[in-house]
Design an enzyme around this catalytic site. Sequence first.
Site, PDB file in Angstrom:
ATOM      1  N   LYS A 176      -1.400  -0.307   1.005  1.00 38.28           N
ATOM      2  CA  LYS A 176      -1.195  -1.170   2.186  1.00 38.28           C
ATOM      3  C   LYS A 176      -2.537  -1.347   2.866  1.00 38.28           C
ATOM      4  O   LYS A 176      -3.394  -0.465   2.816  1.00 38.28           O
ATOM      5  CB  LYS A 176      -0.211  -0.512   3.164  1.00 38.28           C
ATOM      6  CG  LYS A 176       0.274  -1.402   4.304  1.00 38.28           C
ATOM      7  CD  LYS A 176       1.302  -2.447   3.881  1.00 38.28           C
ATOM      8  CE  LYS A 176       2.683  -2.027   4.170  1.00 38.28           C
ATOM      9  NZ  LYS A 176       3.779  -2.845   3.862  1.00 38.28           N
TER      10      LYS A 176
HETATM   11  N1  GLU Z   1       4.837  -6.174   2.550  1.00 39.54           N
HETATM   12  C1  GLU Z   1       6.058  -6.055   1.832  1.00 39.54           C
HETATM   13  C2  GLU Z   1       6.659  -4.672   2.005  1.00 39.54           C
HETATM   14  O1  GLU Z   1       6.428  -3.991   2.960  1.00 39.54           O
HETATM   15  C3  GLU Z   1       5.941  -6.470   0.384  1.00 39.54           C
HETATM   16  C4  GLU Z   1       4.918  -5.777  -0.424  1.00 39.54           C
HETATM   17  C5  GLU Z   1       4.716  -6.424  -1.781  1.00 39.54           C
HETATM   18  O2  GLU Z   1       5.394  -7.373  -2.112  1.00 39.54           O
HETATM   19  O3  GLU Z   1       3.827  -5.945  -2.469  1.00 39.54           O
HETATM   20  O4  GLU Z   1       7.469  -4.257   1.215  1.00 39.54           O
END
Ligand code: GLU
Length: 428
Positions: free
Chosen positions: A118
Amino acid sequence: MTTPSPETESKSEDELDSALVTARRQLERAATHVDVDPGVVERLKHPTRVQQVSVPLEREDGSVEVFTGYRAQHDDVRGPYKGGLRYHPEVSAEECTGLSMWMTWKCAVMDLPFGGGKGGIAVDPKSLSEDETERLTRRFAEELRDAVGPTKDVPAPDMGTDAQTMAWFMDAYSMQQGETIPGVVTGKPPVIGGSYGREEAPGRSTAIAAREAIQYYDREVSATTVAVQGFGSVGANAARLLEDWGATVVAVSDVNGAIYDPDGLDTHAIPTHEEEPEAVLEQDAPETLGNEDILELDVDVLIPAAVGNVITAENADAIEADIVVEGANGPTTFAADTILEERGVPVIPDILANAGGVTVSYFEWLQDINRRQWSLERVNEELEEHMLDAWDDVREEVDAAGLTWRDAAYVVALSRIAEAKETRGLWP
Ligand code: GLU
């Protein structure tokens, strides 16, 4: 590591828990329910690496401002790091690390061949013009170029970013690499290798999780009342699908407040945050409420789908919903979770409920590698299948060991990760 912002300074200690503190506590708690090598648990408490970069931006007036960006890479034992990039003033190394841990569990509970990552930039996206957002994103992509890649780390949209942000990121990366590499990010527009259904996917999976939970507790979707906090892509899509399936959505909210109609709202007529920001209170409804009051409505299903840490030790006793389904990442603090457990209120955790986003990201990544686009029908069918498989795996743990839904989801995830770690061994 982080300094509390003025808004959080007056709040209780419980609310100051960072995503990292919560994620570590959840891991320690889950580890007591699985037969897993303590060395593996210890390794999972720490991210592989957290990269910090400076991202200079030339503002519209010609001045230069430097923003700080991050990419936390938690674990990649099962595959490339995977997870969103958020643009938000409170983005920090610590928050990204906690959120990257959740991505590791989320991908494992869905049995996707990814680990957890992230990142983001500490910036208020509302303070940027479109051109500034594009320049900032392109420079961020360049600063992260060595860290990311289709087989290394694959970012996606998150709070404050969207399909267009991913298009700029992919373009900047591809230009520098000298070839078009769509698989470096997911959540792109379909015209450049994005997947149909990706944008609605976290809301769709949240609705599926709510539907399964309603049925598990011997109720009918058509006899269910629902309140949804947050009318962005997750909240709006979850609300609309549940309404389509017969539920009565009695309240929805955005940052300014909530609208409430005991007879049910027409959720398709309410613009989502993306369609028209902060338009919820402009809709006709018999009653309006504060954005936090929506959490305390006496409904069958409550879906917090806005931001983290909204159900806390302070309001957990006042939650009147029979089932909570987490559309946002980390909406329930560790302390609140314990209170809800004692009160017998089941919480379907984020790592299962909103995992449709990363699941369709996986489908997108497969489509990019194969250079072959799937139809929306195929995406939604396979998403449904993946969700039901994950639901069944977690439900089996709930039924067999009497665990909470969160603990059960962690047990499923942790067992898969631990098995992979033990099989690969510790190098060198
Ligand atoms: N940001 C989204 C989550 O928290 C998607 C992450 C992704 O698709 O890699 O799951």
